[in-house]
Design an enzyme around this catalytic site. Sequence first.
Site, short mmCIF file in Angstrom:
data_model
loop_
_atom_site.label_atom_id
_atom_site.label_comp_id
_atom_site.label_asym_id
_atom_site.label_seq_id
_atom_site.Cartn_x
_atom_site.Cartn_y
_atom_site.Cartn_z
N GLU A 72 0.83 -1.21 0.00
CA GLU A 72 0.00 0.00 0.00
C GLU A 72 0.86 1.26 0.00
OE1 GLU A 72 -3.08 2.26 -0.55
OE2 GLU A 72 -3.43 0.11 -0.30
N GLU A 79 1.75 6.28 -7.09
CA GLU A 79 0.66 7.11 -7.61
C GLU A 79 0.98 8.59 -7.48
OE1 GLU A 79 -3.03 5.98 -5.79
OE2 GLU A 79 -3.24 4.22 -7.09
#
Length: 127
Positions: A72, A79
């Site tokens: 994560e 991102e």
Amino acid sequence: MNDSTAPFTFIGRIRSMRYAIAGIGELLVSQHNAWVHAAATAVVVCLGLIVGVTPIEWCVLILAITTVWVAEALNTAFELLCDVASPDFHPVVKKAKDVAAGAVLLSALGSVAIGLIVFLPYLARWL
């Protein structure tokens, strides 16, 4: 600045830890999926304490939990970098983000499988 030539200092390591903790804080504040991971982590830890998993089972569970959190965190970092590199929509950036998100999903599914393998025998005894 090239930090590879900087001398090792205790203060420098503390500063690095502060940056890392700030990164974890950013992950927790900005990513809703991190909240899901935090809840799942809490459930697994509580359940492990309740049923009394073995030390080896704790090691496996901790490794599974850590894998999801690392995936994560890396997905979030990736991102963020993609958003800076290509603020406008780009189909290749979308594919890259999708693959990174898929890595998180794979680690989460693997962790669920591990959780089932560890906890089902304990839970079966209660039923």
